[in-house]
Design a protein around this motif. Structure first.
Motif, PDB file in Angstrom:
ATOM      1  N   THR A 271       0.785  -1.142   0.029  1.00  0.00           N
ATOM      2  CA  THR A 271      -0.052  -0.006  -0.035  1.00  0.00           C
ATOM      3  C   THR A 271       0.854   1.309   0.096  1.00  0.00           C
ATOM      4  N   PHE A 272       1.895   1.287   0.891  1.00  0.00           N
ATOM      5  CA  PHE A 272       2.911   2.356   0.952  1.00  0.00           C
ATOM      6  C   PHE A 272       3.497   2.764  -0.396  1.00  0.00           C
ATOM      7  N   ARG A 273       3.857   1.580  -0.800  1.00  0.00           N
ATOM      8  CA  ARG A 273       4.464   1.652  -2.358  1.00  0.00           C
ATOM      9  C   ARG A 273       3.792   2.175  -3.280  1.00  0.00           C
ATOM     10  N   GLU A 274       2.432   1.903  -3.597  1.00  0.00           N
ATOM     11  CA  GLU A 274       1.430   2.329  -4.615  1.00  0.00           C
ATOM     12  C   GLU A 274       1.358   3.810  -3.997  1.00  0.00           C
ATOM     13  N   GLU A 275       1.052   4.145  -2.994  1.00  0.00           N
ATOM     14  CA  GLU A 275       0.812   5.549  -2.379  1.00  0.00           C
ATOM     15  C   GLU A 275       1.982   6.469  -3.024  1.00  0.00           C
TER      16      GLU A 275
ATOM     17  N   LEU B  10      -3.575  18.655  -2.747  1.00  0.00           N
ATOM     18  CA  LEU B  10      -3.249  17.276  -2.569  1.00  0.00           C
ATOM     19  C   LEU B  10      -1.857  16.822  -2.056  1.00  0.00           C
ATOM     20  N   LEU B  11      -0.910  17.372  -2.393  1.00  0.00           N
ATOM     21  CA  LEU B  11       0.351  17.134  -1.584  1.00  0.00           C
ATOM     22  C   LEU B  11       0.332  17.396  -0.305  1.00  0.00           C
ATOM     23  N   GLU B  12       0.020  18.580   0.028  1.00  0.00           N
ATOM     24  CA  GLU B  12      -0.250  18.827   1.607  1.00  0.00           C
ATOM     25  C   GLU B  12      -1.122  17.959   2.379  1.00  0.00           C
ATOM     26  N   ASP B  13      -2.095  17.658   1.810  1.00  0.00           N
ATOM     27  CA  ASP B  13      -3.239  16.946   2.622  1.00  0.00           C
ATOM     28  C   ASP B  13      -2.995  15.546   2.534  1.00  0.00           C
ATOM     29  N   LYS B  14      -2.696  14.949   1.521  1.00  0.00           N
ATOM     30  CA  LYS B  14      -2.563  13.527   1.358  1.00  0.00           C
ATOM     31  C   LYS B  14      -1.339  13.043   1.505  1.00  0.00           C
ATOM     32  N   TYR B  15      -0.213  13.490   1.121  1.00  0.00           N
ATOM     33  CA  TYR B  15       0.938  12.931   0.967  1.00  0.00           C
ATOM     34  C   TYR B  15       1.920  13.360   1.916  1.00  0.00           C
ATOM     35  N   PHE B  16       1.806  14.455   2.465  1.00  0.00           N
ATOM     36  CA  PHE B  16       2.813  14.972   3.499  1.00  0.00           C
ATOM     37  C   PHE B  16       2.426  14.104   4.792  1.00  0.00           C
ATOM     38  N   PRO B  17       0.982  13.772   5.079  1.00  0.00           N
ATOM     39  CA  PRO B  17       1.330  12.968   6.436  1.00  0.00           C
ATOM     40  C   PRO B  17       1.642  11.562   6.051  1.00  0.00           C
TER      41      PRO B  17
ATOM     42  N   ALA C 235      10.622  10.701   5.389  1.00  0.00           N
ATOM     43  CA  ALA C 235      10.228  11.993   5.832  1.00  0.00           C
ATOM     44  C   ALA C 235      11.003  12.928   5.033  1.00  0.00           C
ATOM     45  N   ALA C 236      12.142  12.783   4.680  1.00  0.00           N
ATOM     46  CA  ALA C 236      12.845  13.808   4.093  1.00  0.00           C
ATOM     47  C   ALA C 236      12.198  14.348   2.828  1.00  0.00           C
ATOM     48  N   TYR C 237      11.198  13.507   2.027  1.00  0.00           N
ATOM     49  CA  TYR C 237      10.540  13.920   1.006  1.00  0.00           C
ATOM     50  C   TYR C 237       9.655  15.080   1.141  1.00  0.00           C
TER      51      TYR C 237
ATOM     52  N   GLU D  41       8.158  20.665  -0.136  1.00  0.00           N
ATOM     53  CA  GLU D  41       7.933  21.673   0.380  1.00  0.00           C
ATOM     54  C   GLU D  41       8.737  22.788  -0.413  1.00  0.00           C
ATOM     55  N   ALA D  42       9.927  22.497  -0.521  1.00  0.00           N
ATOM     56  CA  ALA D  42      10.715  23.405  -1.293  1.00  0.00           C
ATOM     57  C   ALA D  42      10.421  23.605  -2.638  1.00  0.00           C
ATOM     58  N   VAL D  43       9.903  22.734  -3.219  1.00  0.00           N
ATOM     59  CA  VAL D  43       9.382  22.961  -4.800  1.00  0.00           C
ATOM     60  C   VAL D  43       8.011  23.627  -4.706  1.00  0.00           C
TER      61      VAL D  43
END
Length: 156
Positions: free
Chosen positions: A18-22, A77-84, A93-95, A100-102
């Motif tokens: 699941t993590f790999r797919e996400e 979408l990045l902030e709400d779904k993928y940051f957590p 976590a480094a991602y 955030e930088a981009v």
């Protein structure tokens, strides 16, 4: 026709899968974000063309607004779904900080030069390449779990 059933390799396998797919989905979203600067770069010169009419300039402003809206939706979408998702997996976590930088760059740069567009694209590519490498590591982990899996037998 022979019916096939998928083997259950356990909770750890399912979690890794699941993590790999996400993170693969996150990679696609980052690719979407990387298209924004190129759109801006293509549209902005049209505003300065000597033959540009008020109508054509209005169309360009509309297109720029649409691109900014798409960018903002992608960022949300990045902030709400993928940051957590990244934050909940310390190994990845480094991602979050790289993304955030981009995001900051996508909101603050004007993208009037090919170099700015290229640099932004390269930063996004660096992130997606890292995710791709990590997806391979996760696939290897899934294979190892499969290999180590001892099927349980049930007796009736």
């Amino acid at each position: 026709m022979k019916e096939t059933t998928e083997q259950d390799y356990g909770d750890e396998y399912r979690a890794v899968q699941t993590f790999r797919e996400e993170i693969g989905n996150a990679k696609k979203v980052i690719d979407t974000l990387s298209t924004y600067p190129d759109s801006v770069f293509r549209l902005m010169p049209q505003l300065d063309e000597p033959t540009a009419t008020e109508e054509s300039k209005a169309r360009v402003h509309t297109q720029l607004a649409e691109q900014a809206k798409k960018r903002d939706e992608t960022i949300k979408l990045l902030e709400d779904k993928y940051f957590p998702l990244f934050a909940s997996n310390p190994e990845f976590a480094a991602y979050k900080s790289s993304i955030e930088a981009v995001i900051v760059q996508s909101r603050t740069q004007t993208f009037l030069t090919r170099d700015n567009v290229f640099t932004f694209g390269a930063e996004c590519k660096k992130i997606t390449s890292g995710i791709f490498r990590d997806q391979k590591k996760l696939l290897d982990k899934m294979k190892a779990i499969k290999k180590a899996h001892v099927p349980t037998t049930t007796t009736a």
